[in-house]
Write a protein that holds these residues in place. Structure first.
Motif, PDB file in Angstrom:
ATOM      1  N   LYS A 409      -0.299   0.239   5.136  1.00 27.45           N
ATOM      2  CA  LYS A 409      -0.523   1.587   4.613  1.00 27.45           C
ATOM      3  C   LYS A 409      -1.605   1.518   3.542  1.00 27.45           C
ATOM      4  N   PHE A 410      -2.853   1.371   4.000  1.00 31.33           N
ATOM      5  CA  PHE A 410      -3.938   1.072   3.078  1.00 31.33           C
ATOM      6  C   PHE A 410      -4.338   2.270   2.220  1.00 31.33           C
ATOM      7  N   GLN A 411      -4.235   3.474   2.759  1.00 29.10           N
ATOM      8  CA  GLN A 411      -4.577   4.651   1.955  1.00 29.10           C
ATOM      9  C   GLN A 411      -3.580   4.830   0.814  1.00 29.10           C
ATOM     10  N   ARG A 412      -2.312   4.549   1.067  1.00 30.27           N
ATOM     11  CA  ARG A 412      -1.313   4.624  -0.005  1.00 30.27           C
ATOM     12  C   ARG A 412      -1.631   3.601  -1.096  1.00 30.27           C
ATOM     13  N   ARG A 414      -4.568   2.535  -2.010  1.00 27.84           N
ATOM     14  CA  ARG A 414      -5.680   3.047  -2.836  1.00 27.84           C
ATOM     15  C   ARG A 414      -5.175   4.092  -3.834  1.00 27.84           C
ATOM     16  N   THR A 415      -4.258   4.930  -3.398  1.00 32.08           N
ATOM     17  CA  THR A 415      -3.699   5.944  -4.302  1.00 32.08           C
ATOM     18  C   THR A 415      -2.861   5.287  -5.398  1.00 32.08           C
ATOM     19  N   TYR A 546     -12.279  -0.171  -0.894  1.00 33.96           N
ATOM     20  CA  TYR A 546     -12.909   0.806  -0.010  1.00 33.96           C
ATOM     21  C   TYR A 546     -13.842   0.192   1.035  1.00 33.96           C
ATOM     22  N   PRO A 574     -12.537  -0.232  11.067  1.00 32.23           N
ATOM     23  CA  PRO A 574     -11.207   0.096  10.536  1.00 32.23           C
ATOM     24  C   PRO A 574     -10.121  -0.393  11.481  1.00 32.23           C
ATOM     25  N   THR A 576      -5.575  -1.428  11.677  1.00 28.14           N
ATOM     26  CA  THR A 576      -4.270  -1.612  11.064  1.00 28.14           C
ATOM     27  C   THR A 576      -3.830  -3.071  11.155  1.00 28.14           C
TER      28      THR A 576
END
Length: 591
Positions: A409-412, A414-415, A546, A574, A576
């Protein structure tokens, strides 16, 4: 039923890390980590505060009377007034600001030079504890009891080895470190003052004895810590292992209770046993011993209740569980970056204290090196009180990041990164504003400094504390690289502040301070250093997040018809898919 306990723990973690609002989860995991680290800071602060306030009140530790060994031309009750007269003449002749060294100033300067070494001693346990707790927790999450038992046995004996080795190493180099941190011996050359030959001999003897006393009293405190380092190793080791099983409330309670006990024994040993700075060491030894006993007893209790996989019988030589040396490599790799960060930063702090004394000796009108080391003996405990809690935020959030990394869960991630920096920076700003205003003034008064020095103390603290907001910018890098198993990057980032930017910042500020005859300029070294390090770490970590996180990089070679030549090009795709780290491979493969 016993297995279900561990499975349910993992399911609750899944619910927390996978489904809850990210910002709320960051607060849930960061605040306990911050509080645990803050308690450690309170212990260090209280320990050093009691040393600097109680030892000078003890009649058995009167500096001038204890060390009136017959080397002065005047002895007894008139010695102090005689030294004061010599210092007045010396300050008039040289335009200097040398002040009388008494028990209070010697203790404060001794505390200043012991702080960096004590922090390095406290960094050693991370080598075994961080990696052991991480891998043990992964085995619990996978419900793999056999591998968890092997980690328990292997890392237990690893902790013993690291504790004994660190004791011998620190005991061997302790004297050299203290002598270096105490700065150069002050020697007044003949012909530079109106003092007679006898007076000149007396004043040089006075400076010599002051420095020797500072080192001797530091030894009384540090020697005990060096030889009891193995206890410190097991405190953190047991803490991380118990934390991996989800017993956070117990860890927090044990931390608070043992720190309170430490403070109580400080008062007993110093005020009633007249042990001086040795009393601080004995109190720490007592607190560490009780802490280890509490953890060991708690693990035994859990074992009898079948609520832990850590069984003492597994540690016996005839146990079917064998020690695996292959697992030690990822354990060390996972823990070394935390140790290197603390080691490099505290070496840099030690160099700063030594060079500060050197700068001050070049600027005698603002007080000599002994005077600024005395101020450091109060400033460093105050800043340390709040500084290390920032790294507690990283400790708390690290598991959150690691969980989402395992699930790609790479976007999580970053957040989480940005929220973690936000929480750290807000905390650091609140701390700095408080120290620069009302809280700093109140804490300074606790150290019972002379009124004439409190202005310098406030200025020193206000400048020095600027490094706390700046260091919060490095938290994201340390957190991300450790949690995503990028251990080489984690080690590089850990060393930037202490090894790369500090020599540059300190050299620049040293030259400017000496040239402008202003010691305060050199005090700005740490804010400048952490600012430079923060910018570099932020650049590296953002680039990784990023450009590289969650992407596979390929190098392709093709024929470009326009250029009429073969061209090599790197592309990012990109994905997973996540390659297993070295630590993860060893965890899967070792026997």
């Amino acid at each position: 039923m016993k297995e279900q306990k561990f499975i349910s723990k993992e399911l609750r973690a899944h619910k927390l890390y996978a489904n809850k609002n990210i910002f709320k989860t960051v607060l849930i995991v960061a605040i306990p980590g911050l509080l645990i680290s803050l308690m450690s800071g309170i212990y260090v602060f209280a320990d050093q505060l009691l040393l600097t306030t109680l030892v000078p009140k003890d009649p058995y530790h009167d500096f001038l009377h204890i060390y009136d060994s017959g080397n002065f031309s005047i002895h007894g009750e008139g010695l102090e007034n005689y030294i004061i007269d010599l210092l007045k003449k010396l300050n008039t002749d040289l335009g200097s600001n040398y002040s009388l060294m008494d028990t209070a100033s010697i203790v404060k300067s001794a505390v200043a030079i012991t702080c960096p070494i004590m922090n390095i001693i406290n960094a050693v346990p991370n080598i075994a504890a961080v990696g052991a707790g991480t891998l043990y927790g992964q085995c619990i999450a996978k419900n793999n009891k056999d591998k968890a038992n092997q980690i328990w046995k292997t890392t237990f004996y690893c902790a013993i080895f690291i504790g004994l080795l660190s004791s011998f190493v620190f005991a061997s180099i302790n004297n050299a470190l203290l002598s270096s941190l105490a700065g150069n011996q002050i020697v007044i050359e003949p012909g530079k003052t109106t003092l007679s030959d006898q007076e000149l001999s007396d004043i040089n003897e006075y400076f010599k004895i002051g420095r020797a006393t500072q080192i001797a009293w530091s030894h009384e405190f540090l020697d005990i810590l060096c030889w009891s380092s193995i206890l410190n190793v097991f405190i953190l080791y047991f803490s991380f292992m118990v934390r991996a099983e989800g017993k956070l409330l117990f860890i927090t309670t044990a931390e608070v209770g043992c720190n309170i006990l430490n403070v109580i024994f400080d008062w007993i040993y110093i005020s009633f046993a007249h042990a001086g700075m040795m009393g601080g060491g004995l109190a720490t030894l007592t607190g560490w011993s009780v802490n280890v006993i509490v953890y060991a007893t708690y693990i035994l209790y859990l074992s009898r209740k079948n609520q832990t996989w850590m069984k003492y019988r597994i540690l016996l030589p005839d146990s079917p569980i064998k020690i695996s040396f292959t697992i030690l490599v990822p354990v060390i790799i996972l823990g070394i970056s935390v140790f290197l960060r603390n080691l490099a930063n505290n070496i840099a702090n030690a160099v700063f204290i030594s060079k500060l004394a050197d700068v001050a000796d070049h600027v005698p009108s603002q007080g000599g090196g002994q005077y600024w080391q005395e101020l450091s003996g109060a400033v460093w405990p105050i800043t340390s009180l709040f500084f290390y809690a920032i790294f507690g935020i990283a400790d708390g959030v690290r598991g959150f990041v690691a969980y989402n990394y395992a699930r790609s869960k790479f976007q999580r991630i970053r957040t989480i990164y940005w929220y973690s920096i936000l929480v750290s920076f807000i905390y650091a700003i609140i701390v700095y504003v408080s120290l620069a205003t009302f809280m700093g003034t109140w804490l300074i008064k606790l150290f019972d400094l002379p009124q004439s020095t409190q202005g310098d103390m406030r200025n020193y603290l206000t400048i020095q504390a600027l490094f706390i907001p700046m260091v919060s910018l490095t938290i994201g890098g340390l957190l991300i690289f450790q949690a995503t198993n990028q251990m080489w990057l984690a080690n590089i980032v850990a060393l930037i502040q202490g090894c790369l930017t500090f020599p540059i910042a300190s050299s620049i500020m040293y030259a400017i301070a000496v040239q402008n005859q202003n010691t305060y300029i050199f005090v700005g070294t740490n804010p400048l250093n952490t600012s430079m390090a923060g910018i570099i770490v932020q650049t590296i970590s953002i680039t990784y997040l990023y450009k590289f996180l969650g992407k596979i990089r390929y190098t392709i070679r093709f024929y470009d018809r326009d250029k009429k030549a073969f061209v090599t090009q790197k592309i990012c795709i990109p994905s997973t898919f996540k390659k297993m780290s070295y630590a993860e491979k060893q965890l899967e493969n070792f026997n």
